[in-house]
Design a protein around this motif. Structure first.
Motif: not given
Length: 232
Positions: A86-90, A195-196, A203-205
């Motif tokens: 998972n991605v948990v952010a912000g 660019d959060a 995700l960038r490469a």
């Protein structure tokens, strides 16, 4: 909810959850401030974006985007749950919260530690716990962490764990969690978002999360439009 004879074997996958605020009020009817979490006080508002309540066990929470909420992913009282990819952010609160409260008197014979593995977990505010593990009934063996990427405002308060196994009271850094045997193979790195600041959490490469198996999220499958196109 409730004690189970065996694991649920349920999967929560490929969801985008954003904008979750608080639920619940003070005894006098007033509410907490907007987007508020303080794990050092009780009661605290209910604010998880993805939440397993009351002994729910054997659930896999896999490959979800959990963005811009208060707390991220929570487990309350259950066993054998897996939180991975998972991605948990912000968010403004903890990325992961695990509590044995509703299941403190319940340990099934098949129960294994809840596993948090291979996730990208990011917090923006210094002093905000990345992870809050509260397990006075089951102890630190109630959960284990492995192979995660920890990003953002990572410091000596990034883990809050009860029982106090981190060597500095209940708070500690990721390195303290690893020394205590709670975490293995996780590392602190840049999140690698496009660019959060502008809300672009792709995700960038070269994002470190790609090295632990997190790839591009299938946003075209999310929501009513994605469902109509065969995504659900």
């Amino acid at each position: 909810m409730g004690a189970q004879a065996d694991p649920l074997r349920t999967v929560i996958r490929h969801n985008l959850v954003t904008g979750t605020g608080e639920l619940m009020n003070h005894p006098d009817g007033t509410f907490w401030p907007d987007r508020y979490e303080n794990v050092d006080e009780w009661p605290t508002p209910i604010s998880w974006a993805i939440y397993l309540d009351g002994k729910a066990s054997g659930v896999t929470i896999d490959s979800n985007l959990v963005l811009g909420n208060v707390a991220g992913i929570g487990v309350n009282g259950g066993w054998s749950n897996v939180i991975r990819g998972n991605v948990v952010a912000g968010g403004t609160g903890s990325a992961i919260r695990i509590d044995d409260g509703t299941g403190r008197d319940w340990t099934p014979a098949w129960g294994e530690a809840n596993l948090v593995s291979g996730n990208l977990l990011s917090v923006d505010t210094p002093g905000t716990p990345l992870t809050y593990l509260y397990a006075p009934g089951h102890g630190a063996a109630y959960a284990r962490f492995a192979g995660n990427i920890y990003a953002g405002a990572i410091d000596e308060r990034s883990f809050k764990v009860w029982p106090e196994i981190l060597g500095h009271g209940s708070y500690g850094a990721p390195a303290d969690a690893e020394r205590a045997g709670l975490d293995a193979g996780s590392r602190v790195a840049e999140a690698g978002f496009v660019d959060a600041a502008q809300g672009d959490y792709r995700l960038r490469a070269d994002a470190p999360a790609r090295t632990i198996g997190i790839g591009d999220f299938p946003l075209d499958r999310v929501g009513p439009a994605g469902c109509a196109a065969g995504g659900c």
